[in-house]
Write a protein that holds these residues in place. Structure first.
Motif, PDB file in Angstrom:
ATOM      1  N   ALA A 160       0.746  -1.322   0.044  1.00 50.81           N
ATOM      2  CA  ALA A 160      -0.040   0.083  -0.061  1.00 50.81           C
ATOM      3  C   ALA A 160       0.960   1.301   0.168  1.00 50.81           C
ATOM      4  CB  ALA A 160      -0.987   0.066   1.248  1.00 50.81           C
ATOM      5  N   PRO A 161       1.957   1.197   0.676  1.00 52.64           N
ATOM      6  CA  PRO A 161       2.909   2.503   0.616  1.00 52.64           C
ATOM      7  C   PRO A 161       3.296   2.921  -0.676  1.00 52.64           C
ATOM      8  CG  PRO A 161       3.508   1.060   2.845  1.00 52.64           C
ATOM      9  CD  PRO A 161       2.533   0.197   1.785  1.00 52.64           C
ATOM     10  N   LEU A 162       3.390   2.189  -1.681  1.00 53.39           N
ATOM     11  CA  LEU A 162       3.876   2.172  -2.944  1.00 53.39           C
ATOM     12  C   LEU A 162       2.709   3.050  -3.802  1.00 53.39           C
ATOM     13  CD1 LEU A 162       5.352  -0.953  -3.593  1.00 53.39           C
ATOM     14  CD2 LEU A 162       6.504   1.116  -3.851  1.00 53.39           C
ATOM     15  N   LEU A 163       1.560   2.865  -3.394  1.00 54.37           N
ATOM     16  CA  LEU A 163       0.348   3.880  -3.918  1.00 54.37           C
ATOM     17  C   LEU A 163       0.478   5.230  -3.483  1.00 54.37           C
ATOM     18  CD1 LEU A 163      -2.771   1.309  -3.316  1.00 54.37           C
ATOM     19  CD2 LEU A 163      -1.557   1.933  -5.629  1.00 54.37           C
ATOM     20  N   THR A 164       1.237   5.436  -2.347  1.00 54.43           N
ATOM     21  CA  THR A 164       1.482   6.795  -1.843  1.00 54.43           C
ATOM     22  C   THR A 164       2.475   7.380  -2.794  1.00 54.43           C
ATOM     23  OG1 THR A 164       1.039   6.320   0.505  1.00 54.43           O
ATOM     24  CG2 THR A 164       2.213   8.208  -0.011  1.00 54.43           C
ATOM     25  N   MET A 165       3.476   6.699  -2.979  1.00 52.83           N
ATOM     26  CA  MET A 165       4.369   7.171  -3.753  1.00 52.83           C
ATOM     27  C   MET A 165       4.297   7.389  -5.224  1.00 52.83           C
ATOM     28  SD  MET A 165       7.482   4.645  -2.229  1.00 52.83           S
ATOM     29  CE  MET A 165       8.776   5.073  -3.392  1.00 52.83           C
ATOM     30  N   MET A 166       3.164   6.207  -5.566  1.00 55.10           N
ATOM     31  CA  MET A 166       2.749   6.426  -7.005  1.00 55.10           C
ATOM     32  C   MET A 166       2.059   7.735  -7.228  1.00 55.10           C
ATOM     33  SD  MET A 166       0.026   3.989  -8.852  1.00 55.10           S
ATOM     34  CE  MET A 166      -1.227   5.370  -8.517  1.00 55.10           C
ATOM     35  N   ALA A 167       1.201   7.961  -6.208  1.00 53.48           N
ATOM     36  CA  ALA A 167       0.156   9.217  -6.469  1.00 53.48           C
ATOM     37  C   ALA A 167       1.167  10.475  -6.451  1.00 53.48           C
ATOM     38  CB  ALA A 167      -0.757   9.220  -5.150  1.00 53.48           C
ATOM     39  N   GLY A 168       2.261  10.264  -5.616  1.00 54.19           N
ATOM     40  CA  GLY A 168       3.127  11.441  -5.828  1.00 54.19           C
ATOM     41  C   GLY A 168       3.693  11.741  -7.123  1.00 54.19           C
ATOM     42  N   LEU A 169       4.183  10.694  -7.844  1.00 56.76           N
ATOM     43  CA  LEU A 169       4.700  10.678  -9.230  1.00 56.76           C
ATOM     44  C   LEU A 169       3.380  11.320 -10.119  1.00 56.76           C
ATOM     45  CD1 LEU A 169       6.411   7.270  -8.963  1.00 56.76           C
ATOM     46  CD2 LEU A 169       7.531   9.472  -9.708  1.00 56.76           C
ATOM     47  N   SER A 170       2.166  10.935  -9.928  1.00 52.36           N
ATOM     48  CA  SER A 170       1.150  11.326 -10.634  1.00 52.36           C
ATOM     49  C   SER A 170       0.629  12.699 -10.543  1.00 52.36           C
ATOM     50  CB  SER A 170      -0.230  10.597 -10.423  1.00 52.36           C
ATOM     51  OG  SER A 170       0.065   9.030 -10.359  1.00 52.36           O
ATOM     52  N   ALA A 171       0.782  13.002  -9.420  1.00 51.67           N
ATOM     53  CA  ALA A 171       0.618  14.564  -8.859  1.00 51.67           C
ATOM     54  C   ALA A 171       1.756  15.399  -9.597  1.00 51.67           C
ATOM     55  CB  ALA A 171       0.561  14.805  -7.473  1.00 51.67           C
ATOM     56  N   ARG A 172       3.034  15.008  -9.565  1.00 51.01           N
ATOM     57  CA  ARG A 172       4.138  15.570 -10.114  1.00 51.01           C
ATOM     58  C   ARG A 172       4.038  15.878 -11.664  1.00 51.01           C
ATOM     59  NH1 ARG A 172       9.033  14.319 -12.589  1.00 51.01           N
ATOM     60  NH2 ARG A 172      10.710  15.744 -11.791  1.00 51.01           N
ATOM     61  N   SER A 173       3.362  14.846 -12.414  1.00 50.03           N
ATOM     62  CA  SER A 173       3.445  15.013 -13.889  1.00 50.03           C
ATOM     63  C   SER A 173       2.271  15.900 -13.938  1.00 50.03           C
ATOM     64  CB  SER A 173       2.858  13.482 -14.276  1.00 50.03           C
ATOM     65  OG  SER A 173       3.823  12.516 -14.245  1.00 50.03           O
ATOM     66  N   ALA A 174       1.054  15.712 -13.322  1.00 49.42           N
ATOM     67  CA  ALA A 174       0.017  16.650 -13.566  1.00 49.42           C
ATOM     68  C   ALA A 174       0.486  18.264 -13.343  1.00 49.42           C
ATOM     69  CB  ALA A 174      -1.251  16.321 -12.541  1.00 49.42           C
TER      70      ALA A 174
END
Ligand code: BTN
Length: 334
Positions: A160-174
């Motif tokens: 689950a913590p990887l989803l946090t990191m993934m969301a960070g990457l998505s927000a960064r791209s946006a």
């Protein structure tokens, strides 16, 4: 859940009024036309206009002349969002609030009630926005994005913590796509600009041993704040502060959810390696940064030495010992 309604969510017809006004901003629309289009009486239109005003929406005009929005509104109306997210996992069930305590709290409740994957909860304002480690997330009305998505991935709880990191990457791209700014990511959940915090992610889950039942990923993004109160003044920033101009929350949110969906599908398809590798590549905190790590029992200084295979930060202490950070605060040590 058949309808995207819960106590406190924005009434569908009220949202319809808002959409009508927003799509015709600066144009006066008569009360009679509004009443006809959304299927209520003219007096209800008048009452709702007053409700919108009380919520801070700048509706001008009066019953005799008609109504209009004073400026191009940047309101995250569920109808418009649904339209922009057609065909997306996140375009199906959108729960919009003008005000709630915490979108994470609402999403958890929805998860327990059996809500399907992809539900989105967003609020223009939060009265008790949750941050990491029991902190409060400052959530003033209509200046930030406060959104939580509900997921039901077939993953083990340790992932689950990887989803946090993934969301960070998505927000960064946006943020990059909409504003041109390059956000730095601080493990595990901070979005930074010029060393100050412009966003954060809080993932919470309900799991059984070995299997996630559901997970909610809450994202807070400081968009149009001009300043921050108290201690936040030194540590927080917003996209507006950094670019010198106001930014569209709608464009950012749509892009964020689209990026998130792509990243999520990729994660489910290809596994965690990609997320870990991308995070390591873009975060200045992942390798070679002097940091202080503070958790409940200890505090030490060292140099970051990359992420482990499950995304945990490695820090080499000055005595040479390599520590794996499982929880705790990581701050730059100068
Ligand atoms: C952090 O950096 O401490 C995490 C902040 C997460 C804030 C978001 S705003 C939307 C969602 N709802 C909440 O109550 N918290 C998250």
């Amino acid at each position: 859940m058949a309808q995207d309604t819960l106590p406190g969510t924005t009434d569908r017809r009220l949202a319809g009024l808002l959409t009508l006004l927003a799509e015709n901003s600066m144009i006066v629309i008569s009360g009679a036309r509004i009443a006809k289009e959304i299927g209520v009486s003219r007096s209800t239109v008048w009452r709702w206009v007053q409700r919108l005003r009380a919520l801070g929406v700048k509706v001008k005009g009066q019953p005799a002349t008609g109504y209009f929005l004073e400026q191009t509104a940047d309101i995250l109306t569920p109808n418009m969002l649904r339209q922009r997210l057609k065909g997306s996992l996140f375009g199906k069930h959108i729960y919009h609030f003008f005000k709630t305590d915490s979108t994470n709290r609402v999403a958890l409740e929805l998860g327990h009630a059996g809500e399907a994957e992809g539900a989105v909860v967003l609020s223009e304002e939060q009265t008790a926005g949750r941050g990491r480690a029991g902190r409060l997330w400052h959530s003033d009305r209509a200046v930030g994005i406060y959104v939580t998505v509900l997921l039901r991935p077939r993953l083990a709880p340790v992932q689950a913590p990887l989803l946090t990191m993934m969301a960070g990457l998505s927000a960064r791209s946006a943020v990059q796509a909409v504003t041109g700014l390059t956000v730095d990511l601080k493990w595990p959940n901070d979005l930074l600009l010029n060393g100050k915090k412009t966003g954060g992610i809080l993932t919470e889950m309900h799991a059984e041993p070995g299997q996630i039942r559901f997970v909610i990923v809450g994202i807070g993004l400081n968009v149009n704040q001009e300043k921050f109160p108290g201690a936040l003044a030194d540590t927080a920033t917003s996209l507006r502060v950094e670019t010198g101009k106001s930014q569209s929350r709608m464009e950012l949110l749509v892009r964020l959810l689209r990026e998130f969906e792509n990243d999520y599908n990729r994660f489910l398809r290809e596994g965690m390696e990609g997320v870990v590798a991308r995070f390591e590549e873009v975060s200045t905190y992942a390798k070679g940064k002097r940091v202080r790590v503070t958790n409940g029992t200890e505090s030490y200084v060292g140099t970051t030495a990359g992420l482990g295979p499950e995304g945990l930060l490695q820090v080499q202490r000055d005595d040479g010992k390599v520590m794996t950070v499982i929880a705790g605060d990581v701050t730059e040590a100068r």
